[in-house]
Design a protein around this motif. Structure first.
Motif, PDB file in Angstrom:
ATOM      1  N   ASN A   8       7.151  -0.093  -4.175  1.00 17.11           N
ATOM      2  CA  ASN A   8       5.790   0.046  -4.613  1.00 17.11           C
ATOM      3  C   ASN A   8       5.283  -0.451  -5.891  1.00 17.11           C
ATOM      4  O   ASN A   8       4.341  -0.820  -6.220  1.00 17.11           O
ATOM      5  N   ILE A  66      -0.260  -6.802  -8.400  1.00 18.84           N
ATOM      6  CA  ILE A  66      -1.577  -6.341  -8.372  1.00 18.84           C
ATOM      7  C   ILE A  66      -2.267  -6.383  -9.823  1.00 18.84           C
ATOM      8  O   ILE A  66      -3.422  -7.070  -9.993  1.00 18.84           O
ATOM      9  N   HIS A  82      -1.423 -11.663  -5.438  1.00 19.02           N
ATOM     10  CA  HIS A  82      -2.163 -10.707  -4.752  1.00 19.02           C
ATOM     11  C   HIS A  82      -3.537 -10.679  -5.062  1.00 19.02           C
ATOM     12  O   HIS A  82      -4.135 -11.642  -5.746  1.00 19.02           O
ATOM     13  N   CYS A 100       0.829   6.492  -3.744  1.00 19.42           N
ATOM     14  CA  CYS A 100       2.400   5.690  -3.810  1.00 19.42           C
ATOM     15  C   CYS A 100       2.102   4.777  -4.966  1.00 19.42           C
ATOM     16  O   CYS A 100       3.104   4.869  -5.846  1.00 19.42           O
TER      17      CYS A 100
HETATM   18  N1  SAJ Z   1      -4.634  -3.522  -3.668  1.00 18.04           N
HETATM   19  C1  SAJ Z   1      -5.081  -4.384  -4.407  1.00 18.04           C
HETATM   20  N2  SAJ Z   1      -4.653  -5.449  -4.324  1.00 18.04           N
HETATM   21  C2  SAJ Z   1      -3.899  -6.169  -3.386  1.00 18.04           C
HETATM   22  C3  SAJ Z   1      -3.224  -5.132  -2.553  1.00 18.04           C
HETATM   23  C4  SAJ Z   1      -3.593  -3.738  -2.629  1.00 18.04           C
HETATM   24  O1  SAJ Z   1      -5.737  -4.071  -5.513  1.00 18.04           O
HETATM   25  O2  SAJ Z   1      -3.517  -7.340  -3.191  1.00 18.04           O
HETATM   26  C5  SAJ Z   1      -4.831  -2.166  -3.931  1.00 18.04           C
HETATM   27  C6  SAJ Z   1      -5.431  -1.213  -2.680  1.00 18.04           C
HETATM   28  O3  SAJ Z   1      -6.986  -1.471  -2.609  1.00 18.04           O
HETATM   29  C7  SAJ Z   1      -5.196   0.282  -2.941  1.00 18.04           C
HETATM   30  C8  SAJ Z   1      -3.734  -0.005  -3.636  1.00 18.04           C
HETATM   31  O4  SAJ Z   1      -3.419  -1.043  -4.070  1.00 18.04           O
HETATM   32  O5  SAJ Z   1      -6.112   0.747  -3.809  1.00 18.04           O
HETATM   33  C9  SAJ Z   1      -2.309   0.302  -2.695  1.00 18.04           C
HETATM   34  O6  SAJ Z   1      -2.546  -0.059  -1.236  1.00 18.04           O
HETATM   35  P1  SAJ Z   1      -1.302  -0.559  -0.370  1.00 18.04           P
HETATM   36  O7  SAJ Z   1      -1.913  -0.857   0.967  1.00 18.04           O
HETATM   37  O8  SAJ Z   1      -0.643  -1.530  -1.232  1.00 18.04           O
HETATM   38  O9  SAJ Z   1      -0.361   0.724  -0.314  1.00 18.04           O
HETATM   39  P2  SAJ Z   1      -0.331   2.166   0.160  1.00 18.04           P
HETATM   40  O10 SAJ Z   1      -0.331   3.116  -1.091  1.00 18.04           O
HETATM   41  O11 SAJ Z   1      -1.207   2.419   1.228  1.00 18.04           O
HETATM   42  O12 SAJ Z   1       0.870   2.161   0.857  1.00 18.04           O
HETATM   43  C10 SAJ Z   1       2.271   1.575   0.209  1.00 18.04           C
HETATM   44  C11 SAJ Z   1       2.915   0.934   1.280  1.00 18.04           C
HETATM   45  N3  SAJ Z   1       4.208  -0.028   0.179  1.00 18.04           N
HETATM   46  C12 SAJ Z   1       4.154  -1.236   0.182  1.00 18.04           C
HETATM   47  O13 SAJ Z   1       3.342  -1.932   0.903  1.00 18.04           O
HETATM   48  C13 SAJ Z   1       5.219  -1.383  -0.613  1.00 18.04           C
HETATM   49  C14 SAJ Z   1       3.452   1.633   2.222  1.00 18.04           C
HETATM   50  O14 SAJ Z   1       4.459   0.779   2.982  1.00 18.04           O
HETATM   51  C15 SAJ Z   1       4.494   2.928   1.659  1.00 18.04           C
HETATM   52  O15 SAJ Z   1       4.920   3.717   2.791  1.00 18.04           O
HETATM   53  C16 SAJ Z   1       3.663   3.494   0.929  1.00 18.04           C
HETATM   54  O16 SAJ Z   1       3.100   2.807   0.047  1.00 18.04           O
HETATM   55  C17 SAJ Z   1       4.404   5.006   0.359  1.00 18.04           C
HETATM   56  O17 SAJ Z   1       4.176   5.878   0.951  1.00 18.04           O
HETATM   57  O18 SAJ Z   1       5.226   4.696  -0.869  1.00 18.04           O
END
Ligand code: SAJ
Length: 426
Positions: A208, A215, A248, A258
Motif C-alpha cells: 500500500n 500516487i 499513477h 489502507c
Molecule cells: N488513487 C489515486 N490515483 C491512482 C490510484 C488510486 O489517486 O492512480 C486513489 C484512489 O482514488 C483512492 C486511493 O488512491 O482514494 C486508494 O485506492 P486503491 O484502489 O488504490 O486502494 P484501496 O485502499 O481500495 O485497496 C488497497 C489495495 N492495495 C493495493 O492495490 C496495493 C488492496 O489490494 C488492499 O487489499 C487494500 O488496499 C488493503 O486492505 O490494504
C-alpha cells in the motif's frame, strides 16, 4: 488434524474468511463483540455488503458449518481479523488485537495455531502478540504456533480474491508458517509463500505504501505541470509508453482505510529512515488544498458549487479517509454555497444534506468532480447547460466526457489552460 476454526472479528475480512473455511468443510465459529452481527449471522444473514457473501453465509449457516458467538471457544486454529484503527497522531491502535488475543487465551490448547490477519506495524507479532501468549506460560513456537497472514483483497471481489490471490504466510518460525499454509491450502488456489512474520507484516504495508508513494509522485507532477504550463495527463500517457514506467493518476488526494493509513505504521517504527514515505503522505494530504486553490480561481466567493462524489474512490459507498470529505470541509469553511451529489452515499453516512443531480446543478456555477463514479462519466449536458448559472466542470479525477463546447471543462491536465484563460479575464 485441523477440524475446527475460530475466527475472531466478523468484519469485511473475518466474515468472508470464516464463510470460505466453512464452505471448505471445517467447523467454523465466528466471534464478534457486535451482538447484532452475531444474531444476524446465526439467522444466516450478514451485516455488511459484499458480492456473493449473503448467499454463501446463508448456505453454510443452514448446513451448520458456521455459527457465531460473542466469546471464543476451543478450536484447532484461531484467526484474528479485527480492525487496527489509528490514533490521531496516526500511530496504530492495537487495542483490538490485544483484546482479541487475550480473549482466546483461556481456550488455547497445546498444538493450536494462531493466525493474525489484521494489518499491523512491523514487529507486532514478535514484540506484542507472542509476549501476550507467552505470559500465559506457553512455549510459543513449540506448543503454540503463531503467524501473520495479511489479507490483500479488494472490496467487491473479496470471495474471488480470497481464493485466487497469492497468499503470504509469515511465521514466527518455519513450523508455524507451514501449519498456516496447510490451513489456507484448503481453499486458496493462488500461490502460498512462506516467510517470517516480520517480513509478512512489512510486505503488506509496503504494497500500500508503494501505491501511496506513486500516487504522490503523480500528484506532484500535477502541481509542477500547473506551474510550468504542461499537460500532466499527457505526460503520464506518454511516459507510460515506456515498457518499465507506470506513473499513477493524480487526484484530489488518497483515501480509504489502507493507503491513507498503512504507511504511518512504517513511519511510526522508523521515522528517521522514512522521509520519502512521510513526504508522500504530506503530498497526498495536501491535495484537497490544491483543489480548493483552483476552485477559488474558477468561481467567486458567493458562488454555488455542485460537489460530485464523496467516496474515496469510484463505484463504492465507503467515505473513510475520503479526500472528497476534506474538500467539502474546506469549501464549507470558505462559506461557499454547496450542493452535494453522490448516488452511492446515504445521508446518514455523512451528516449533511445530499442533493439529487438536478438539485445539485440548479443555478450552480461549477460542478466539482471528486470521485470517478460511473454515473459521472457521461453527464446530461442539456440539463447542465439549461440549469447551471455558468456551465463549468472541474474534474479532479479526469473521468467526465464532455462533448458540448458550451460547457467549460477543466481537469488536472489542462490547469495551465485554465490559468491562462482566467488570467486573461482579469
Ligand atoms: N488513487 C489515486 N490515483 C491512482 C490510484 C488510486 O489517486 O492512480 C486513489 C484512489 O482514488 C483512492 C486511493 O488512491 O482514494 C486508494 O485506492 P486503491 O484502489 O488504490 O486502494 P484501496 O485502499 O481500495 O485497496 C488497497 C489495495 N492495495 C493495493 O492495490 C496495493 C488492496 O489490494 C488492499 O487489499 C487494500 O488496499 C488493503 O486492505 O490494504
Amino acid at each position: 488434524m485441523v477440524t475446527k476454526i475460530c475466527v475472531v472479528g466478523l468484519g469485511y475480512i473475518g466474515l468472508p474468511t470464516a464463510a470460505m473455511f466453512a464452505k471448505t468443510g471445517f467447523e467454523v465459529v465466528g466471534v464478534d463483540v457486535n451482538e447484532n452481527a452475531v444474531n444476524l449471522l446465526n439467522q444466516g444473514k450478514i451485516h455488511i455488503e459484499e458480492v456473493g457473501l449473503g448467499d454463501l453465509v446463508k448456505k453454510v449457516v443452514h448446513e451448520d458449518k458456521l455459527r457465531a458467538t460473542t466469546s471464543p471457544e476451543q478450536a484447532d486454529v484461531f484467526i484474528i481479523a479485527v480492525p487496527t484503527p489509528n490514533y490521531p497522531d496516526h500511530t496504530a491502535n492495537l487495542e483490538y488485537v490485544k483484546s482479541a488475543t487475550e480473549s482466546i487465551l483461556p481456550y488455547l490448547r497445546k498444538d493450536n495455531l494462531v493466525i493474525v490477519e489484521s494489518t499491523i506495524p512491523p514487529r507486532t507479532i514478535d514484540d506484542f502478540v507472542v509476549p501476550i501468549i507467552q505470559a500465559e506460560g506457553w512455549n510459543v513456537g513449540e506448543e503454540i504456533f503463531v503467524t501473520h497472514c495479511p489479507e490483500r483483497v479488494l472490496p467487491g471481489r473479496i470471495l474471488i480474491e480470497l481464493v485466487e490471490n497469492t497468499r503470504i504466510v509469515g511465521g514466527i518460525n518455519n513450523i508455524s508458517a507451514q501449519k498456516a499454509a496447510n490451513v489456507y491450502k484448503s481453499f486458496v488456489t493462488g500461490e502460498i509463500i512462506l516467510t517470517s512474520a516480520v517480513t509478512a507484516e512489512m510486505s503488506k504495508l509496503m504494497e500500500n505504501t508503494y501505491r501511496d508513494v506513486n500516487i504522490a509522485l503523480a500528484n506532484e507532477l500535477a502541481k509542477i505541470s500547473d506551474k510550468l504550463g504542461i499537460n500532466a495527463l499527457e505526460v503520464i500517457q506518454l511516459a507510460n509508453r515506456h515498457p518499465r514506467v507506470n506513473l499513477h493518476q493524480p487526484g484530489p488526494g488518497v483515501g480509504g482505510h489502507c493507503l491513507a493509513v498503512d504507511p504511518y505504521f512504517i513511519i511510526e517504527k522508523a521515522p528517521e529512515e522514512s522521509p520519502l514515505i512521510i513526504n508522500a503522505r504530506r503530498i497526498n494530504n495536501s491535495m484537497p488544498e490544491f483543489v480548493i486553490e483552483h476552485v477559488n480561481k474558477i468561481v467567486d466567493s458567493n458562488a454555488k458549487i455542485a460537489v460530485f462524489g464523496l467516496t474515496y474512490k469510484g463505484n463504492i459507498d465507503d467515505v473513510r479517509e475520503s479526500p472528497a470529505m476534506d474538500v467539502v470541509s474546506l469549501l464549507q469553511e470558505k462559506n461557499y454555497n454547496l450542493s452535494i451529489y453522490d448516488p452511492h452515499v446515504k445521508q446518514d453516512q455523512v451528516g449533511f444534506k445530499l442533493s439529487t443531480f438536478e438539485e445539485a446543478i440548479d443555478q450552480a456555477d461549477c460542478i466539482l468532480v471528486l470521485t470517478d463514479h460511473n454515473e459521472f462519466k457521461r453527464l446530461d449536458e442539456v440539463k447542465i447547460h439549461s440549469k447551471m448559472r455558468s456551465p463549468v466542470v472541474f474534474d479532479t479525477k479526469n473521468c467526465v466526457k464532455i462533448n458540448s463546447e458550451a460547457i467549460k471543462y477543466y481537469n488536472y491536465g489542462n490547469l495551465y489552460e485554465m490559468n491562462r484563460e482566467l488570467e486573461a479575464l482579469v
